[in-house]
Design a protein around this motif. Structure first.
Motif, PDB file in Angstrom:
ATOM      1  N   SER A 239       0.770  -1.380   0.246  1.00 41.27           N
ATOM      2  CA  SER A 239       0.261   0.145  -0.456  1.00 41.27           C
ATOM      3  C   SER A 239       0.686   1.588   0.296  1.00 41.27           C
ATOM      4  O   SER A 239       0.829   2.435  -0.446  1.00 41.27           O
ATOM      5  CB  SER A 239      -0.965  -0.234   1.267  1.00 41.27           C
ATOM      6  N   PHE A 243       0.767   3.955  -3.189  1.00 43.92           N
ATOM      7  CA  PHE A 243       0.482   5.815  -2.755  1.00 43.92           C
ATOM      8  C   PHE A 243       1.758   6.477  -3.184  1.00 43.92           C
ATOM      9  O   PHE A 243       2.062   7.602  -3.823  1.00 43.92           O
ATOM     10  CB  PHE A 243       0.450   5.973  -1.415  1.00 43.92           C
ATOM     11  N   ILE A 274      -3.116   5.115  -6.915  1.00 43.05           N
ATOM     12  CA  ILE A 274      -3.963   5.621  -5.487  1.00 43.05           C
ATOM     13  C   ILE A 274      -4.914   4.277  -5.109  1.00 43.05           C
ATOM     14  O   ILE A 274      -5.293   3.617  -3.768  1.00 43.05           O
ATOM     15  CB  ILE A 274      -4.623   6.871  -5.757  1.00 43.05           C
ATOM     16  N   GLY A 277      -3.838   1.127  -3.700  1.00 44.09           N
ATOM     17  CA  GLY A 277      -3.635   1.323  -2.547  1.00 44.09           C
ATOM     18  C   GLY A 277      -4.520   1.397  -1.198  1.00 44.09           C
ATOM     19  O   GLY A 277      -4.023   0.504  -0.436  1.00 44.09           O
ATOM     20  N   ARG A 278      -5.407   1.511  -1.997  1.00 45.66           N
ATOM     21  CA  ARG A 278      -6.098   2.325  -0.346  1.00 45.66           C
ATOM     22  C   ARG A 278      -6.348   0.129  -0.688  1.00 45.66           C
ATOM     23  O   ARG A 278      -6.905   0.579   0.738  1.00 45.66           O
ATOM     24  CB  ARG A 278      -7.601   2.581  -1.566  1.00 45.66           C
ATOM     25  N   GLN A 302      -1.578   7.780   2.348  1.00 50.25           N
ATOM     26  CA  GLN A 302      -3.245   7.662   2.059  1.00 50.25           C
ATOM     27  C   GLN A 302      -3.352   9.683   2.234  1.00 50.25           C
ATOM     28  O   GLN A 302      -4.245   9.760   2.001  1.00 50.25           O
ATOM     29  CB  GLN A 302      -3.618   6.987   2.717  1.00 50.25           C
ATOM     30  N   CYS A 303      -3.587   9.645   3.451  1.00 51.21           N
ATOM     31  CA  CYS A 303      -3.924  11.162   3.612  1.00 51.21           C
ATOM     32  C   CYS A 303      -3.409  11.846   2.895  1.00 51.21           C
ATOM     33  O   CYS A 303      -4.181  13.065   2.320  1.00 51.21           O
ATOM     34  CB  CYS A 303      -3.469  11.994   4.748  1.00 51.21           C
ATOM     35  N   MET A 306      -4.929  12.021  -0.536  1.00 49.93           N
ATOM     36  CA  MET A 306      -6.401  11.767  -0.742  1.00 49.93           C
ATOM     37  C   MET A 306      -6.755  13.164  -0.595  1.00 49.93           C
ATOM     38  O   MET A 306      -8.078  13.909  -0.797  1.00 49.93           O
ATOM     39  CB  MET A 306      -7.314  10.882   0.152  1.00 49.93           C
TER      40      MET A 306
END
Lengths: 414, 143
Positions: A239, A243, A274, A277-278, A302-303, A306
């Protein structure tokens, strides 16, 4: 058999076959011979035979089966020549002859044994990386040398020494015992992530990122996720790499100049990547064992991916994640990143305190990271002169040409 | 680099498939997909519903307004009935995977490289480096 082909196209074909099947071929041989180094040698000899024979004879219908069969025959012949057909080798030879080389069904467990052997703690980090790319990733020594910008002879030497070390240390071709499993798996993940970070932010050379190297790390990470799907940290690592790699297209300008996160055109981030990754982070979380250090780093990444912009990033949540990360995997780099997140969440004052504590402890001495962050914080506090001198210090310490130029530019722009 | 494998089937392939038990076709495709996933190269892959079973349609942009019809789907009789996207290091590696696809007589696999940013130097001028684009924001539901 297809018709005769040029030596060059045969060589490329073999390289492609090797990338796809090399790990499984060596894994089958290593299980049969109980000797990792020998298995690798035999496979290499089979490849050499293919290189010399296929341009004449044409490429067999099942190239991987051919290579495996030839390698097995070589094993048996070498034992016969050495008259080592005592009980042990007779059994191995029989086992080899019983298996039909063309319809071999390789077992995932053998590939997993291969991964753990290539990343065994008796080997140096460099040897682990070279051996993993060679036997798990199926790369040629030339390809590995190109990825790391080192001479081919150096790579060959590392691999030869690594095999000798494994033999000298009598490392068995096995997965680790349950009580040893965690640390050993951590070692494997560390090797993969090391490859990735070298591709993500090259420490030396001209280019700032090397997507080809990062791509190999990601591929091997995905392979490992397929081998040990119940391990949350493997999915966490995949992940994180997805990302980070999703931003490659935005991290450099056409002329190769690096673009920092704040300045990246987020429209160039790879949305499909992405998404992968999620999914990987969801798989990691779904195992219900909590987040380890890779999953926490993936959650931080991820933060970022996104968020529509730097300003609209959930910095408070990132600070929380860094606080957790600092506790389970303390390191000066993590602490420095926490400082950056704190500066974004609550302002540069508190962050400068964290950075100064790090600096007074002598952490990250000799690295450009700390002075470049400190310079940024001082600039935001309006302490221009100090900021400029920090950036100059950072530029002098940077090993990568691109990074150095960016820091010099930053010093001049305040 | 990324490649798309485009599966094209003719009437001949459809006839040939009738000879093979459906479970066997599914098993072979499943094994192939599994091998792509295990090798860490599979990014995406889907099969498309046969046009005879499902009313697919074609939107033609030749004039205003666009004309929507139920075919033809292309100049040839080779229906596009499935695809994979794989991530590999070379054209040869893509070819090696393509060769292994469990397809029979009457089927073709068209292999095309997927455009990436590196292929479009002109895109650099659209990259507004100093301004993050607001419309790049992930929207709920599609991430």
């Amino acid at each position: 058999m297809s018709g005769a082909e040029g030596a060059e196209s045969v060589k490329r074909r073999i390289e492609a076959v090797w990338r796809i099947d090399g790990a499984r071929i060596i894994a089958v041989l290593a299980r049969a011979t109980r000797d990792f180094g020998l298995a690798e040698d035999l496979a290499q000899e089979a490849v050499a035979d293919a290189l010399s024979q296929w341009p004449e004879s044409g490429i067999p219908h099942n190239p991987a089966g051919w290579l495996t069969a030839v390698a097995k025959r070589k094993a048996i012949d070498s034992w016969r020549r050495a008259e080592r057909l005592d009980e042990h080798y007779r059994a191995l030879a029989n086992g080899l002859e019983l298996e039909d080389g063309v319809t071999w069904e390789p077992v995932d467990d053998d590939v997993l044994r291969l991964v753990f052997t290539a990343c065994h703690p008796v080997l140096s980090r460099e040897a682990q990386v070279a051996l993993t790319l060679r036997v798990v990733g199926g790369l040629t020594t030339e390809e590995i040398a190109r990825l790391f910008l080192i001479p081919v002879a150096t790579v060959q030497q590392r691999i030869v020494r690594a095999k000798k070390t494994l033999t000298a240390a009598r490392v068995p071709f096995e997965v680790p015992e349950p009580n040893d499993w965690g640390p050993r798996l951590g070692g494997v993940l560390g090797v993969i992530y090391l490859m990735f970070t070298e591709g993500y932010a090259a420490t030396s050379g001209e280019s700032w990122i090397r997507p080809d190297l990062a791509g190999e790390a990601l591929r091997i990470g995905r392979v490992l996720a397929g081998l040990v799907p119940r391990e949350p940290e493997v999915h966490g690592l995949v992940s994180l790499m997805e990302f980070q790699a999703s931003r490659f297209a935005a991290r450099t300008l056409a002329d190769g100049k690096p673009v920092l996160l704040a300045d990246q055109d987020r429209g160039r981030w790879d949305r499909a990547q992405i998404g992968r990754g999620r999914e990987a982070l969801i798989r990691s979380d779904g195992l219900g064992k909590g987040r380890g250090s890779y999953a926490l780093q993936a959650a931080i990444a991820q933060c970022h991916v996104m968020a529509p912009s730097i300003a609209e990033t959930d910095w408070a949540h990132i600070v929380l994640l860094y606080e957790a990360l600092v506790r389970i995997a303390p390191s000066p780099v993590v602490e420095l990143n926490r400082a950056v997140a704190v500066s974004m969440a609550t302002g540069p004052d508190t962050a400068l305190g964290i950075v100064d504590r790090l600096a007074s402890g002598g952490a990250l001495r000799g690295s450009h990271l700390l002075p470049s962050v400190r310079g940024e914080l001082l600039a935001r506090l309006g302490r221009t002169e100090e900021a400029r001198s920090e950036f100059a210090t950072a530029a002098a310490l940077a090993k990568n040409d691109r990074t150095r130029a960016a820091l010099q530019e930053r010093a001049a722009s305040i | 680099m990324k490649y798309m494998f485009i599966m094209r089937a003719t009437a001949e392939a459809a006839e040939a498939y009738k000879e093979i038990p459906f479970e066997e076709i599914i098993r072979q495709m499943g094994a192939y997909n599994e091998s792509l996933i295990k090798a860490g190269v599979m990014l995406a892959g889907e099969g498309l519903v046969d046009t005879s079973e499902d009313a697919g349609f074609v939107v033609d942009f030749s004039g205003e307004p666009q004309i929507v019809s139920d075919g033809p789907y292309g100049e040839t009789h080779e229906l596009f009935n499935g695809f994979w996207i794989v991530q590999v290091a070379s054209k040869e590696e893509a070819l090696e995977w393509a060769r292994r696809c469990p397809l029979g007589p009457g089927s073709k696999l068209e292999v095309r490289r997927v455009t990436e940013f590196a292929d479009m130097p002109d895109f650099a001028e659209f990259a507004h480096v100093d301004v993050a684009r607001d419309d790049a924001a992930p929207r709920p539901g599609i991430g």
